[in-house]
Write a protein that holds these residues in place. Structure first.
Motif: not given
Length: 310
Positions: A61-62, A68-70, A130-133, A170-179
């Motif tokens: 998560v960290f 970068p996300w988007f 909370s991380i999911l939300a 565009g969107s990177a894969l990092w936000p999905y890793l956080a999810i």
């Protein structure tokens, strides 16, 4: 047979190949693993893997938060098109604090007791939720999540204005890793709550302090130890008082009284004891009066400047 064909036995023995030395046979006792030892090893492995999982999910998560996300495109004031990169720290700023809380929770799990582990497991579920939300909210609306970055690049403020000039490129894969890490944290928290009874007990170093008395009693605080000692003393005093009050005397005292009874029966012995007791009172009173008089005389001589010891 000629003499040349004869070989001395000693030479034959020297030329003969040496016999291979016998291999040393070592017998080691087979290690017997009892069912209790197997269960203890399995419990330690479960605890270690669970704590390691909490650390890994928090670290992921960290890591996702720092990337970068988007990528957004926005219309500048001059009519040109700008490309704006939205970092995870902008899109979901709460992830860093949640990840650090997860790392601290892993350290607490290593030394906590059974009840505290249940609380920490529930807290792990809350952190994962909370991380999911936060991550899902950012993915569902990247423009709204990156409005502060758009404002910095274009100078346009306000949610409605930014949504009018910015679009998602565009969107990177990092936000999905956080999810994914948040979902795994939720599952790990549930696992902690379910399997907490199977974990080994923490070392004595982290157990509550126990105070022990000389007789082996253990209490949680010194006050309880002193209270129990005072209660024991009160009971002993009550027992002694009851013994004297109800005539329950010591056998030795009874024996002494039995031996003294014949002397008391003799009229001359009883009269002598009474006379001795009667004579002792005036003598003691006279000794006290003499001592007081001598003290007063010594004080008077000292006040006149004379040495009372002369």
């Amino acid at each position: 047979m000629s003499s040349a064909d004869e070989v001395p036995p000693r030479i034959e023995a020297e030329n003969a190949p040496a016999a291979p030395p016998h291999a040393a046979v070592t017998t080691e006792p087979a290690k017997v693993v009892t069912p209790a030892a197997a269960r203890a090893a399995k419990a330690r492995r479960l605890k270690s893997l669970t704590i390691f999982a909490v650390v890994v999910w928090s670290a992921l998560v960290f890591l996702a938060w720092s990337q970068p996300w988007f990528t957004l495109t926005a219309q500048g004031r001059a009519g040109d098109t700008l490309s704006v990169t939205v970092q995870g720290a902008v899109a979901a700023p709460a992830l860093s604090a949640l990840a650090l809380a997860g790392l601290a929770l892993a350290a607490a799990l290593a030394i906590a007791g059974s009840i505290v582990r249940v609380v920490l497991g529930i807290l792990e579920v809350v952190l994962g939720g909370s991380i999911l939300a936060s991550s899902i909210a950012a993915v569902s609306n990247p423009v709204l999540a990156g409005q502060s970055a758009v404002t910095t690049a274009t100078g346009v403020a306000g949610s409605s204005s930014i949504q009018a000039i910015a679009t998602t490129a565009g969107s990177a894969l990092w936000p999905y890793l956080a999810i994914a890490a948040g979902a795994l944290m939720v599952l790990t928290g549930i696992l902690i709550v379910i399997s907490v009874r199977r974990w080994p007990v923490s070392g004595r170093k982290y157990q509550p302090v126990q105070f022990a008395a000389a007789d082996g009693r253990t209490v949680g605080s010194p006050a309880e130890l002193f209270e129990s000692d005072s209660d024991a003393d009160d009971e002993a005093t009550t027992a002694v008082d009851d013994g004297h009050g109800h005539g329950d005397s010591d056998p030795a005292d009874a024996h002494t009284a039995g031996e003294a009874q014949p002397t008391a029966d003799a009229g001359s012995g009883e009269d002598a004891s009474a006379a001795a007791g009667a004579d002792a009172l005036p003598v003691a009173a006279a000794d006290d009066d003499s001592a007081n008089t001598a003290a007063v005389d010594s004080w008077d001589r000292l006040s006149r400047g004379q040495d009372p010891t002369a």
